[in-house]
Design a protein around this motif. Structure first.
Motif, short mmCIF file in Angstrom:
data_model
loop_
_atom_site.label_atom_id
_atom_site.label_comp_id
_atom_site.label_asym_id
_atom_site.label_seq_id
_atom_site.Cartn_x
_atom_site.Cartn_y
_atom_site.Cartn_z
N GLY A 15 0.79 -1.22 0.00
CA GLY A 15 0.00 0.00 0.00
C GLY A 15 0.82 1.28 0.00
N GLU A 16 2.10 1.16 0.32
CA GLU A 16 2.95 2.36 0.34
C GLU A 16 3.43 2.69 -1.08
N ASP A 17 3.92 3.91 -1.24
CA ASP A 17 4.40 4.36 -2.53
C ASP A 17 5.93 4.38 -2.55
N ALA A 18 6.48 4.35 -3.75
CA ALA A 18 7.93 4.42 -3.89
C ALA A 18 8.29 5.16 -5.17
N VAL A 19 9.47 5.76 -5.16
CA VAL A 19 10.01 6.42 -6.35
C VAL A 19 11.42 5.91 -6.58
N ILE A 20 11.68 5.51 -7.80
CA ILE A 20 13.02 5.06 -8.17
C ILE A 20 13.55 6.02 -9.24
N PHE A 44 9.67 -6.10 -19.53
CA PHE A 44 9.47 -4.71 -19.92
C PHE A 44 8.30 -4.07 -19.19
N LEU A 45 8.50 -2.83 -18.74
CA LEU A 45 7.41 -2.07 -18.12
C LEU A 45 6.95 -0.94 -19.05
N MET A 46 7.89 -0.10 -19.46
CA MET A 46 7.50 1.01 -20.34
C MET A 46 8.72 1.68 -20.95
N ILE A 47 8.45 2.44 -22.03
CA ILE A 47 9.47 3.25 -22.70
C ILE A 47 9.03 4.70 -22.63
N LEU A 48 9.97 5.60 -22.41
CA LEU A 48 9.69 7.03 -22.51
C LEU A 48 10.67 7.63 -23.51
N LEU A 49 10.12 8.36 -24.46
CA LEU A 49 10.97 9.02 -25.44
C LEU A 49 11.19 10.47 -25.03
N LYS A 50 12.24 11.08 -25.53
CA LYS A 50 12.53 12.45 -25.15
C LYS A 50 11.35 13.34 -25.53
N GLY A 56 2.02 5.67 -18.02
CA GLY A 56 1.49 4.90 -16.89
C GLY A 56 1.19 3.48 -17.28
N HIS A 57 1.28 2.62 -16.30
CA HIS A 57 1.01 1.19 -16.52
C HIS A 57 0.42 0.69 -15.23
N GLU A 58 -0.91 0.57 -15.19
CA GLU A 58 -1.62 0.24 -13.95
C GLU A 58 -1.24 1.27 -12.90
N LYS A 59 -0.67 0.83 -11.79
CA LYS A 59 -0.31 1.78 -10.74
C LYS A 59 1.16 2.14 -10.80
N ILE A 60 1.79 1.90 -11.93
CA ILE A 60 3.19 2.22 -12.11
C ILE A 60 3.29 3.23 -13.24
N SER A 61 3.93 4.34 -12.98
CA SER A 61 4.08 5.37 -14.00
C SER A 61 5.51 5.89 -13.97
N ALA A 62 5.87 6.65 -14.98
CA ALA A 62 7.24 7.16 -15.05
C ALA A 62 7.26 8.50 -15.75
N SER A 63 8.29 9.26 -15.46
CA SER A 63 8.51 10.54 -16.12
C SER A 63 9.93 10.59 -16.65
N PHE A 64 10.16 11.48 -17.59
CA PHE A 64 11.47 11.60 -18.23
C PHE A 64 11.77 13.08 -18.40
N SER A 72 12.22 9.02 -13.57
CA SER A 72 11.75 8.50 -12.30
C SER A 72 10.61 7.54 -12.53
N LEU A 73 10.62 6.46 -11.77
CA LEU A 73 9.56 5.46 -11.83
C LEU A 73 8.76 5.58 -10.54
N TYR A 74 7.45 5.70 -10.67
CA TYR A 74 6.57 5.88 -9.52
C TYR A 74 5.72 4.63 -9.34
N LEU A 75 5.80 4.06 -8.17
CA LEU A 75 4.95 2.90 -7.83
C LEU A 75 4.01 3.33 -6.72
N THR A 76 2.74 3.28 -6.99
CA THR A 76 1.76 3.70 -6.00
C THR A 76 0.98 2.50 -5.48
N ALA A 77 0.60 2.61 -4.21
CA ALA A 77 -0.18 1.55 -3.56
C ALA A 77 0.44 0.19 -3.85
N SER A 78 1.71 0.04 -3.48
CA SER A 78 2.49 -1.14 -3.86
C SER A 78 1.82 -2.44 -3.43
#
Lengths: 110, 113
Positions: A15-20, A44-50, A56-64, A72-78
């Motif tokens: 249930g906790e969140d994390a950022v990688i 594979f989880l995801m690709i981000l282009l410049k 986002g992928h379910e409760k996992i999202s990322a920014s570039f 950064s990879l964001y995992l919510t409600a782990s």
């Protein structure tokens, strides 16, 4: 040239969140995220282009952030199933080698 | 759709020998990349092949080589094995040239004695 990830390891309760974070010294064309469970191949989880796109992928999202060469990879409600080692992978603007990051071990406990 | 297959799954060799590892990509995938995974160095890029041509090579000595066949199957060869070559060797396939979503095989665990 290997991207540096932080933290190296993290333990969460369900249930906790994390950022990688993933940081590169090179200007990047793309950032990829993979998860590897013990004894298994990376998945594979995801690709981000410049362009600063966030995905986002379910409760996992990322920014570039291409200006900072960081992602950064964001995992919510782990969930327990999120446990594993997370790797970012980068392809630079120049050259076509693909570099995986140093890895972040994530453990989710009940 | 069958996944990426690698053979053999486990291999034990002695120093000085050579070894050949095989990778069959997902049907329709034309790009195959090879990686070495060790506890100390993590996942390191070896090389990438597309349409039988080596497109990129990582920072490994010339003892590491590879090739890709017309059916996209790929082999990598390591000559004059050293103890430090002990690792899990992973291959990954993807549809196109760029590093799109890569699908990894189960790996070949090489132990050099």
């Amino acid at each position: 040239q290997q991207p540096v990830q932080s933290p190296q390891a993290v333990i969460l309760r369900e249930g906790e969140d994390a950022v990688i974070n993933c940081s590169s010294s090179k200007a990047l064309y793309s950032v990829h995220w993979y998860r590897q469970k013990h004894g298994e191949a990376p998945v594979f989880l995801m690709i981000l282009l410049k362009g600063g796109e966030q995905k986002g992928h379910e409760k996992i999202s990322a920014s570039f952030n291409e200006k900072k060469q960081q992602s950064s990879l964001y995992l919510t409600a782990s969930q327990l199933s999120y446990s594993g080692t997370y790797f970012c992978g980068t392809e630079a603007n120049t050259g076509n080698q693909f570099y995986f990051g140093t890895g972040t071990s994530l453990t989710v406990i009940p | 759709k069958a996944g990426v297959t690698q053979t053999p799954r486990y291999l034990i060799k002695t120093r000085g020998q050579q070894v050949t590892l095989s990778c069959s990509p997902i049907s329709g995938h034309r790009s195959v990349s090879w990686y070495q995974q060790t506890p100390g160095q993590g996942l390191q890029f070896l090389f990438e092949y597309f349409s039988e041509t080596q497109r990129n090579k990582g920072n490994f000595p010339g003892r590491f080589s590879g090739r890709q066949f017309s059916n996209s199957r790929s082999e990598m060869n390591v000559s004059t094995l050293e103890l430090g070559d002990s690792a899990l060797y992973l291959c990954a396939s993807s549809l196109e040239v760029s590093y799109n979503e890569q699908f990894f095989g189960p790996g070949t665990r090489l132990t050099v004695l």
